[in-house]
Write an enzyme that holds these catalytic residues in place. Structure first.
Site, PDB file in Angstrom:
ATOM      1  N   GLU A 153      35.602  19.977 -12.476  1.00  0.00           N
ATOM      2  CA  GLU A 153      35.934  21.345 -12.883  1.00  0.00           C
ATOM      3  C   GLU A 153      37.389  21.638 -12.511  1.00  0.00           C
ATOM      4  OE1 GLU A 153      36.554  25.094 -13.926  1.00  0.00           O
ATOM      5  OE2 GLU A 153      34.838  23.905 -14.596  1.00  0.00           O
ATOM      6  N   ASN A 183      23.607  28.394 -21.247  1.00  0.00           N
ATOM      7  CA  ASN A 183      22.580  28.080 -20.252  1.00  0.00           C
ATOM      8  C   ASN A 183      21.398  27.350 -20.875  1.00  0.00           C
ATOM      9  OD1 ASN A 183      23.066  29.256 -17.378  1.00  0.00           O
ATOM     10  ND2 ASN A 183      23.898  30.798 -18.768  1.00  0.00           N
ATOM     11  N   ARG A 233      16.787  18.118 -10.876  1.00  0.00           N
ATOM     12  CA  ARG A 233      15.388  18.449 -10.629  1.00  0.00           C
ATOM     13  C   ARG A 233      14.455  17.329 -11.083  1.00  0.00           C
ATOM     14  NH1 ARG A 233      17.081  23.296 -13.277  1.00  0.00           N
ATOM     15  NH2 ARG A 233      17.637  24.906 -11.743  1.00  0.00           N
ATOM     16  N   ASP A 278      30.318  26.582 -24.950  1.00  0.00           N
ATOM     17  CA  ASP A 278      31.297  27.134 -25.887  1.00  0.00           C
ATOM     18  C   ASP A 278      32.111  26.084 -26.630  1.00  0.00           C
ATOM     19  OD1 ASP A 278      30.387  29.515 -24.929  1.00  0.00           O
ATOM     20  OD2 ASP A 278      32.235  30.124 -23.936  1.00  0.00           O
ATOM     21  N   ALA A 306      26.972  25.740 -19.020  1.00  0.00           N
ATOM     22  CA  ALA A 306      26.297  24.600 -19.641  1.00  0.00           C
ATOM     23  C   ALA A 306      26.336  23.372 -18.749  1.00  0.00           C
ATOM     24  CB  ALA A 306      26.937  24.290 -20.996  1.00  0.00           C
ATOM     25  N   ARG A 323      11.846  49.884 -44.055  1.00  0.00           N
ATOM     26  CA  ARG A 323      11.135  50.547 -45.160  1.00  0.00           C
ATOM     27  C   ARG A 323      12.088  50.861 -46.310  1.00  0.00           C
ATOM     28  NH1 ARG A 323       7.817  55.794 -43.503  1.00  0.00           N
ATOM     29  NH2 ARG A 323       9.917  56.633 -43.366  1.00  0.00           N
ATOM     30  N   TRP A 347       8.373  56.859 -36.165  1.00  0.00           N
ATOM     31  CA  TRP A 347       8.847  55.698 -36.909  1.00  0.00           C
ATOM     32  C   TRP A 347      10.123  55.214 -36.229  1.00  0.00           C
ATOM     33  CZ3 TRP A 347       7.069  52.790 -40.945  1.00  0.00           C
ATOM     34  CH2 TRP A 347       5.911  53.244 -41.593  1.00  0.00           C
ATOM     35  N   TYR A 370       5.492  53.116 -28.999  1.00  0.00           N
ATOM     36  CA  TYR A 370       5.976  54.469 -29.280  1.00  0.00           C
ATOM     37  C   TYR A 370       5.568  55.433 -28.179  1.00  0.00           C
ATOM     38  CZ  TYR A 370       5.629  59.301 -30.706  1.00  0.00           C
ATOM     39  OH  TYR A 370       5.710  60.675 -30.699  1.00  0.00           O
ATOM     40  N   CYS A 395      31.342  36.865 -19.048  1.00  0.00           N
ATOM     41  CA  CYS A 395      31.032  38.120 -19.740  1.00  0.00           C
ATOM     42  C   CYS A 395      31.196  39.334 -18.824  1.00  0.00           C
ATOM     43  CB  CYS A 395      29.601  38.091 -20.271  1.00  0.00           C
ATOM     44  SG  CYS A 395      29.261  36.731 -21.417  1.00  0.00           S
TER      45      CYS A 395
END
Length: 461
Positions: free
Chosen positions: A38, A313, A25, A291, A15, A450, A442, A434, A48
């Site tokens: 940091e 992000n 930018r 986080d 982040a 359904r 299905w 499909y 992750c």
């Protein structure tokens, strides 16, 4: 000529550095000076990916780094690694930081502040929790410390405390490295982010790959040897589980001690509260993301702490746009997440049964078993889909999927439907792709929808 403003960013991962990069930018150094702090020596990395580094699928931590400190500095960001922010002074618009190598402290003023302090692994206050060989996993530094323990040479038995995403992924990684692994968790089934019936499928898969899972296990103590190293984990029942290494997979909590001390607004889970532009509520020149914040759950209408790199992000992009003079918003989430244990894929989005009850929703459920491809196609694997729908309206509330290859990413269909506020009847009508190698005629998601339509109609009778 307008005076140069200063943006201070606290936190150099997803982040924080996304915000800094987007702001750069939009505004050059003559318009906006950017200073980022940091604590570690790593920036813009994938936490992750740490379990896959531990398990050997990724060669090393360098492969998890998207952008190094040097690359950020080359883009005109004054990035100060190895520096910890100790205090926020919103009234004076300044932060106090310490260089961790020299110990020197100094104040830095700001015109605009971004808080991206992340989360930290939950470490319950138990005897022995800080012993050598006990590891939480949140940063690359955490991962390296664990690797150092695993490479010690006398490590054979591992105990993972907790069976959420990190706990399950770390258990798999340790098994792949050849360790004996026991997972202790307090719930009836692993993966509390799923309903227990779906968690049972994960439990079976873990047992199938040699992971011992112990349900209802409340850890009370980490036992140590004469050298102060972890040697076993004790539970409330009096059982002791031998361990040469202990990995904490209990979850994470927002790292918001600085914000709390500064009087910034926090939610029920301790995360910072922001508006849709990611501005901290009540503070026009302070933003927060990643986080350390709570975000709006679009299904329940409540704020939640959902620590994911995808959100972080996006938060950074929104914040950087606002700081840089543009405009963007982060409208909220539906709680989508995927994981895997060996060949079993796990996915969820929206609400579990427990979540729906907590917000007072009346609902029906449908669970179907199908295959990920046409049943006759070679390699077809089983797939279970569970769906929740609001009882009267038929509004889709949540979907959980557990199955073979190609199962988990189907949850994205449900994530889009949840974001759009679709009913299960509308989901049935979706025009999905499909062909026998990809799906039955299905698709399993449509079959579950359904069946949910039928449950909604029955409940209304």
């Amino acid at each position: 000529m307008a005076a140069t403003e200063r943006l201070v960013v606290v936190g150099g991962d997803a982040a924080g550095m996304s915000a800094a990069s987007q702001a750069r930018r939009l505004k050059g150094p003559a318009e906006l000076e950017i200073v980022a702090f940091e604590r570690s020596h790593f920036t813009s990395y994938s936490a992750c990916g740490i379990p896959y580094w531990i398990g050997g699928a990724v060669a090393g931590p360098d492969e998890l780094i998207a952008r190094t400190p040097e690359e950020h500095r080359a883009r005109g960001i004054d990035l100060r690694t190895g520096t910890e922010v100790l205090e926020l002074d919103p009234a004076g618009q300044r932060v106090r930081a310490r260089d961790l190598e020299s110990g020197s402290e100094s104040w830095t003023g700001y015109d605009r502040l971004v808080l991206a302090t992340g989360a930290r692994p939950v470490r319950p206050r138990l005897p022995g929790i800080d012993a050598e060989g006990v590891h939480g996993i949140q940063s690359l530094d955490d991962g390296q410390r664990l690797m150092d323990t695993l490479d010690r040479g006398d490590v054979r038995r591992a105990v993972v405390v907790g069976a959420g995403y990190i706990g399950v992924e770390m258990a798999e990684a340790l098994v792949l490295r050849g360790f004996e692994v026991t997972v202790l968790h307090r719930g009836a089934q692993p993966m509390a982010s799923l309903d227990p019936d779906m968690g049972g499928l994960v439990h079976a898969a873990m047992n199938g790959m040699g992971i011992r899972t112990v349900a209802g296990a409340e850890v009370t103590k980490i036992l140590t040897d004469e050298e102060g190293r972890a040697r076993a984990v004790a539970t409330a029942t009096g059982e002791e589980y031998p361990a040469d290494v202990v990995v904490l997979g209990i979850g994470v909590e927002p790292r918001t001690g600085l914000a709390r001390a500064a009087g910034l607004p926090l939610g029920e889970s301790g995360g910072l509260l922001t508006d849709l532009a990611m501005r901290v509520r009540g503070h026009e020149n302070i933003w927060a993301g990643g986080d350390c914040v709570e975000v709006l759950d679009l299904v329940s209408g409540r704020t939640r702490h959902i620590p994911l790199g995808t959100h972080a992000n996006k938060h950074g992009q929104v914040i950087g746009s606002g700081v840089g003079g543009g405009y963007a918003t982060f409208p909220g989430v539906v709680g989508t997440a995927v994981s895997k244990v060996c060949d079993l894929e796990i996915a969820r989005t929206g609400l579990r049964e427990r979540d729906a009850r907590e917000v007072g929703l009346r609902f029906v459920t449908s669970t179907i078993r199908s295959t990920n491809t046409a049943g006759y196609y070679p390699g077809a694997a089983e797939m279970t889909v569970k769906m929740l729908a609001e009882q009267r309206s038929g509004r889709l509330l949540g979907v959980q999927i557990v199955g073979g290859a190609g199962s988990a990413k189907r949850v994205d269909i449900a994530a889009v439907a949840l974001t759009a506020g679709m009913t299960v009847e509308q989901v049935v009508s979706l025009d999905l792709g499909y062909a026998p190698p990809f799906s039955p005629v299905w698709d399993p998601v449509l079959v579950a929808a359904r069946k949910a339509v039928a449950a909604v109609r029955s409940a209304g009778v």
